[in-house]
Write a protein that holds these residues in place. Structure first.
Motif: not given
Length: 289
Positions: A127-135, A264-269
């Protein structure tokens, strides 16, 4: 300044459009504009440059957005951590899945039979207002393996040429791309994750398909192939087409046509129990097929 105001700013900053942001946040446009103005007054700087009806995040805004992203990410992670402490096998898993969209529904159904209190939020495009790491999890495809500290290749699958059973090529089991140079091709829409893989593989084989139709829906591609409108590159396993009696799948002889499905997953999450449970469920599923 409170968390709600920061969330409002984050959405406006990512969309750079007050009206669209107000619709997304379900708030009146004047109220949202007033909130942003109050925030700028409190901070003592302008966060946006106004250009007529448009707003553009400026240097101060970009710096503030980085801090706001960190604050809201920390709040979200803290909420998940508290839920893990107080509740058992609950929570939400957010998945961005531009690849293998057809595989997910039965997997989610089987998983929720085991963990009915875990919910999912699934998007197939960003979505336009999201970045990948929001998931929490990101499922993608590539033409090479993708293994790192924060990713794993789930499976490798052959890419086949799909033709109607009424097409002359349906009598074959394998084909050279030179044999279909005059055929109309039905392909996934440009910009889609899988299309990037196809374009790279075709270029490697020195082949340029004659594209007649593009669609973001595998079901539309199936229907057009069945009705003899053209041929197409098919992932028989993840597209759920390997048993379709109306389409014949042919092996491509030029080069090894294949793609890798990656998780993939995000280490900051913060990785909640719900995310960890589904991640392991997904990895184990692909290990056993």
């Amino acid at each position: 300044m409170d968390l709600l105001h920061l969330k409002y700013f984050q959405t406006v900053a990512r969309m750079e459009h007050i009206t669209k942001a107000s619709h997304k946040l379900n708030i009146a446009q004047p109220a949202l504009s007033k909130t942003i103005s109050s925030l700028e007054k409190e901070l003592g700087v302008q966060l946006f440059d106004r250009k007529g009806r448009y707003i553009v995040l400026n240097e101060y805004g970009r710096l503030f957005l980085k801090r706001v992203d960190s604050i809201l990410d920390l709040v979200e992670s803290s909420k998940k951590e508290l839920q893990d402490t107080s509740l058992e096998n609950t929570g939400e898993v957010k998945i961005l899945s531009p690849a293998a969209a057809n595989v997910l529904p039965p997997l989610l159904s089987n998983f929720r039979k085991l963990y009915p209190n875990i919910t999912f939020n699934v998007s197939h495009t960003l979505p336009s207002s999201y970045k990948k790491s929001d998931f929490d999890l990101y499922i993608s495809s590539s033409f090479t393996k993708l293994n790192s500290e924060n990713s794993i290749t789930l499976t490798c699958e052959e890419i086949l040429l799909g033709v109607s059973i009424n097409h002359p090529l349906s009598l074959k089991d394998e084909v050279y791309l030179s044999e279909v140079s005059d055929e109309n091709f039905i392909v996934i829409t440009k910009g889609e994750n899988y299309r990037e893989v196809i374009d790279i593989l075709c270029e490697s084989a020195n082949f340029k398909p004659k594209i007649a139709f593009e669609s973001d829906s595998p079901y539309t591609i199936y229907a057009l192939i069945k009705s003899l409108q053209g041929v197409g590159f098919i992932c028989g396993k993840s597209w759920g087409l390997s048993q379709d009696p109306e389409i014949k799948l042919l092996h491509i002889k030029d080069i090894e046509f294949k793609r890798y499905l990656n998780l993939s997953w995000f280490s900051e999450n913060y990785e909640s129990k719900a995310v960890l449970l589904f991640k392991n469920f997904l990895i184990n599923y692909f290990k056993n097929i």
